[in-house]
Design a protein around this motif. Structure first.
Motif, short mmCIF file in Angstrom:
data_model
loop_
_atom_site.label_atom_id
_atom_site.label_comp_id
_atom_site.label_asym_id
_atom_site.label_seq_id
_atom_site.Cartn_x
_atom_site.Cartn_y
_atom_site.Cartn_z
N GLU A 43 0.82 -1.21 0.00
CA GLU A 43 0.00 0.00 0.00
C GLU A 43 0.86 1.26 0.00
O GLU A 43 0.52 2.24 -0.66
CB GLU A 43 -0.95 0.00 1.20
CG GLU A 43 -2.05 -1.03 1.09
CD GLU A 43 -2.89 -1.13 2.35
OE1 GLU A 43 -2.60 -0.44 3.36
OE2 GLU A 43 -3.86 -1.93 2.34
N GLU A 44 1.96 1.23 0.71
CA GLU A 44 2.87 2.39 0.72
C GLU A 44 3.49 2.61 -0.66
O GLU A 44 3.60 3.74 -1.11
CB GLU A 44 3.96 2.21 1.78
CG GLU A 44 3.48 2.43 3.19
CD GLU A 44 2.88 3.81 3.40
OE1 GLU A 44 3.52 4.82 3.03
OE2 GLU A 44 1.76 3.90 3.94
N ARG A 47 0.90 4.13 -2.82
CA ARG A 47 0.70 5.53 -2.44
C ARG A 47 1.81 6.41 -3.04
O ARG A 47 1.55 7.50 -3.54
CB ARG A 47 0.66 5.68 -0.93
CG ARG A 47 0.33 7.09 -0.47
CD ARG A 47 0.17 7.20 1.04
NE ARG A 47 -1.02 6.52 1.48
CZ ARG A 47 -1.11 5.33 2.14
NH1 ARG A 47 -0.12 4.71 2.46
NH2 ARG A 47 -2.20 4.77 2.50
N ASP A 50 1.00 6.84 -6.68
CA ASP A 50 -0.09 7.80 -6.82
C ASP A 50 0.42 9.23 -6.62
O ASP A 50 0.06 10.13 -7.38
CB ASP A 50 -1.20 7.52 -5.80
CG ASP A 50 -1.97 6.24 -6.10
OD1 ASP A 50 -1.85 5.71 -7.22
OD2 ASP A 50 -2.70 5.78 -5.19
N ASP A 51 1.26 9.42 -5.61
CA ASP A 51 1.81 10.76 -5.35
C ASP A 51 2.66 11.24 -6.52
O ASP A 51 2.63 12.42 -6.87
CB ASP A 51 2.65 10.77 -4.07
CG ASP A 51 1.81 10.60 -2.81
OD1 ASP A 51 0.57 10.74 -2.89
OD2 ASP A 51 2.40 10.31 -1.74
#
Length: 86
Positions: A43-44, A47, A50-51
């Motif tokens: 998940e990190e 993320r 996505d960032d």
């Protein structure tokens, strides 16, 4: 190489963890905790990706015509495949 990391769990979390092991979802506590850590790390990474997309689009926003062209292309594909209009 592995490193042992001490972890403190509440009684209710430990009970739930042991229940998952007893149900056969994991072979032991270590495997269950590693599976949870794998999920957190995945998940990190997602993320971070996505960032990076957000930062890229902030620096170089998509032009309106690109979105319109993409939508027109999807509509043409859908019609060619016999679907209903978008």
């Amino acid at each position: 190489m592995t490193t042992q990391v001490p972890v403190r769990l509440t009684e209710s979390d430990l009970t739930a963890l042991d229940a998952a092991i007893a149900a056969g979802r994991f072979a032991n506590r270590s495997e269950a905790l590693r599976a949870g850590l794998d999920r957190i790390l995945r998940e990190e990474r997602e993320r971070e990706i996505d960032d990076a997309y957000v930062a890229g689009y902030a620096k170089h926003p998509q032009k309106d015509w690109i979105g319109e062209l993409g939508l027109a292309g999807l509509g043409a594909f859908d019609r060619a495949e016999g679907g209903s209009p978008l």
